[in-house]
Design a protein around this motif. Structure first.
Motif, PDB file in Angstrom:
ATOM      1  N   ALA A 215      -1.927   5.625   3.613  1.00  0.00           N
ATOM      2  CA  ALA A 215      -1.226   4.341   3.679  1.00  0.00           C
ATOM      3  C   ALA A 215      -0.553   4.164   5.036  1.00  0.00           C
TER       4      ALA A 215
ATOM      5  N   ALA B  11      -6.782   3.504   1.050  1.00  0.00           N
ATOM      6  CA  ALA B  11      -5.725   2.577   1.455  1.00  0.00           C
ATOM      7  C   ALA B  11      -6.390   1.462   2.246  1.00  0.00           C
TER       8      ALA B  11
ATOM      9  N   VAL C 261       0.829  -1.212   0.000  1.00  0.00           N
ATOM     10  CA  VAL C 261       0.000   0.000   0.000  1.00  0.00           C
ATOM     11  C   VAL C 261       0.865   1.265   0.000  1.00  0.00           C
TER      12      VAL C 261
ATOM     13  N   TYR D 254      -3.382   0.400  -2.502  1.00  0.00           N
ATOM     14  CA  TYR D 254      -3.814   1.807  -2.544  1.00  0.00           C
ATOM     15  C   TYR D 254      -4.486   2.047  -3.881  1.00  0.00           C
TER      16      TYR D 254
ATOM     17  N   SER E 200      -2.220  -5.646   1.156  1.00  0.00           N
ATOM     18  CA  SER E 200      -2.576  -4.229   1.195  1.00  0.00           C
ATOM     19  C   SER E 200      -2.523  -3.620  -0.196  1.00  0.00           C
TER      20      SER E 200
END
Ligand code: FAD
Ligand code: FES
Ligand code: FES
Lengths: 336, 221
Positions: free
Chosen positions: A176, A253, A101, A236, A234
């Motif tokens: 993030a 995020a 992320v 973004y 993760s």
């Protein structure tokens, strides 16, 4: 540009000493990372944090030794120097593996040139990009007592947490870091402190002129991330009105821990919608302990917009958040 | 393309000595800058307008401006010089080294025409300071040709008519040079990504990308 003195401290202690001396001499100070934000403010004489149009002294933090590296600790966490460039962050193989992320957020800031010069700390501490603030209106951020967006052009402004100022926090990296539970190491003449990313940013209702808890004399040295638990995923997702070179209209995020098919923990933090990175706990709660289906993802998107209060021209952000959150959560949970 | 000899000839020259007028004060740019500054000042007697007019041309010489001695390598030539702390890298290159290849389109990180390489990486020279370049290696478009030979990339730009008005070209060349140095065989998407920080207001993007792809096939930057 109007004149100022550039100072190149070699160590954090020297930087602190420079700030102290400047203050004693009655001078205002700005910290410089890459300068990609700061120099635009100085050239345009936009009123800065200390309420002045141009700083007397620029403390060039790029001259500090050893604060531009990513270092992995034996305990599994990572310490990221505040002066690490966004390019180095985006291309670091272990950041890409363990904290995707963050690499994705850093990699979508502005342009290659901005990422080559721009630093992690500068990104997190950048001033708002509200067009009123940047164009010399005497708004709250410039020490005035009005937010011109309320009755004006508010297409890019906040739908959550606004008032009395309706800026959005401009950083891509900040959501993030909040989603990753980062801690920020801060230095200043009155001592060093460690601040959780969830306490670092502030809403205008608590401090209308500043976007974070730093005093004018404090600067960010580094950011620590905890070791990634097993099964951490993760990502973004940034929505822009063109493909590059602009801040997010809306971004999200998502950091998720998976136990097989089940989501066991999650953080969802929105960018571009509020004066600080905006966590949506009610949306997160729906995911925990469940298999992420399309239907569940849709309810998560719906929950993410609860409590939104759009201005006259930014209600489009509501369906945008709904859709982006649903899509990102589903894609992440079902990715391999 | 132009001026690479000139850049060497001014090396080691002291610049920015505020009490001496510098030798290019009567250059066309200085004249235009001075004229528009005078026009602006004439329109308004407010201090703000006069101060803002500074940004139109070469900064007026002011005594007691903070200055710093730096050593910087520009296109292979080392310069030991004194710069005003407030000079952007672009002002230093264009106004004081007379390397006018990098352009000022916006002066605020929004166009890319000022792109130069600092230690091999493209940055906006309008958005960084000259004093921060101390100890660094700068490459500008003037440094791309070698022994009178255009670089492969410059040659490809010509063959593909990549410049239309040409204002963005030096910036495009610098971003593309850095790309091919790091990634000699990029995909079209990688080229687009690498050039995303360089606007072309003539919108000649396709030709620019084709030129870079062609240069990559003919062997690098
Ligand atoms: C055209 C354009 C597009 C942009 N697009 C994006 C985008 O898409 N996403 C995005 O997130 N940003 C964007 N930016 C904003 C910004 O330039 C970048 O975020 C960059 O990362 C800022 O980092 P810097 O090191 O250059 O900061 P600087 O300009 O050096 O500093 C920024 C601010 O933070 C303060 N500061 C710097 N370092 C510290 C420190 N260590 N401690 C405390 N305060 C500090 C400075 O005083 C200044 O107020 C854009 C900027 C421009 C000009
Ligand atoms: S002049 Fe530097 S980016 Fe436009
Ligand atoms: S050729 Fe005219 S701006 Fe690119």
């Amino acid at each position: 540009m109007k004149t100022f003195t550039n100072q190149n401290p070699g160590t954090v202690d020297e930087a602190i000493e420079l700030v102290r001396t400047a203050r004693e001499d009655g001078h205002s100070v700005s910290f410089a990372g890459g300068g990609t934000d700061l120099l635009q403010l100085v050239k345009e004489r936009v009123v800065n944090r200390s309420g002045q149009d141009v700083p007397d002294v620029l403390v060039n933090l790029k001259s500090l030794e050893g604060v531009d590296q990513v270092s992995f600790s034996s305990l599994g966490g990572v310490a990221i120097g505040g002066l690490t460039t966004l390019s180095n962050l985006a291309n670091n193989p272990r950041i890409l593996d363990d904290y995707k992320v963050l690499a994705e957020a850093a990699g979508q800031v502005g342009t290659p040139q901005i990422r080559n010069a721009g630093t992690l700390a500068g990104n997190v501490c950048q001033r708002p990009w509200c067009w009123y603030y940047r164009n010399g209106f005497p708004c709250y951020k410039a020490g005035g007592n009005e937010c011109f967006s309320i009755a004006g052009e508010n297409q890019l402004h906040a739908i959550f947490g606004g008032g009395p100022s309706f800026i959005v926090h401009p950083s891509d990296v900040a959501p993030a870091l909040v989603a990753l539970d980062a801690t920020f190491n801060v230095a200043g003449p009155s001592g060093n402190r460690v601040i959780s990313s969830s306490d670092f940013f502030v809403l205008p209702r608590d401090n209308v002129q500043h976007e974070n808890v730093l005093s004018d004399d404090e600067f960010l040295i580094s950011v620590d991330l905890p070791a990634p638990p097993n099964g951490l995923k993760s990502t973004y997702h940034k929505v822009m009105d063109r493909d590059a070179w602009t801040h997010a209209l809306v971004s999200v995020a998502v950091v998720m821990e998976m136990d097989g098919d089940i989501c066991s923990a999650v953080k969802i933090v929105l960018g571009g919608v509020a004066p600080e990175p905006w966590r949506v706990p009610s949306a997160e709660a729906l995911l925990i302990g469940n298999v992420v289906t399309e239907e569940l993802a849709r309810s998560v998107g719906e929950a993410a917009v609860s409590g939104a209060r759009p201005l006259a021209k930014n209600a489009y952000k509501i369906p945008l958040v709904r859709g982006v959150v649903a899509r990102t959560v589903l894609a992440l949970a079902t990715s391999v | 393309m132009t001026n690479s000899r000139d850049s060497n000839s001014v090396s080691n020259e002291k610049v920015g000595d505020s009490d001496k007028p510098s030798h290019f004060d009567l250059s066309r740019r200085g004249f235009i800058g001075g004229t528009s500054a005078a026009l602006l000042a004439a329109k308004s007697t407010s201090v703000k307008a006069q101060e803002n007019s500074e940004s139109v041309g070469v900064e007026p010489e002011v005594a007691n401006v903070p200055k710093t001695a730096i050593t910087v390598t520009v296109n292979g030539a080392s310069h030991q010089t004194v710069v005003e702390d407030r000079w952007t890298l672009n002002e230093f290159l264009r106004d004081h080294l007379e390397l006018t290849g990098s352009k000022i389109g916006c002066n605020r990180g929004e166009c890319g025409s000022c792109t130069v390489l600092v230690d091999g990486e493209p940055v906006y020279s309008c958005s960084t300071l000259a004093v921060w370049a101390d100890g660094k290696e700068i490459l500008t478009v003037e440094g791309l040709e070698k022994d009178g030979q255009l670089s492969v990339l410059q040659q490809a730009f010509m063959e593909h008519n990549a410049p239309q008005c040409g204002f963005c070209t030096s910036g495009q060349l610098m971003s593309a040079t850095a790309l091919l140095e790091e990634n000699p065989e990029p995909t079209v998407d990688e080229v687009r990504h690498a050039l995303a920080g360089n606007l072309c207001r003539c919108s000649n993007y396709n030709a620019i990308v084709e030129a870079v792809m062609d240069a990559s096939k003919t062997g690098g930057a």
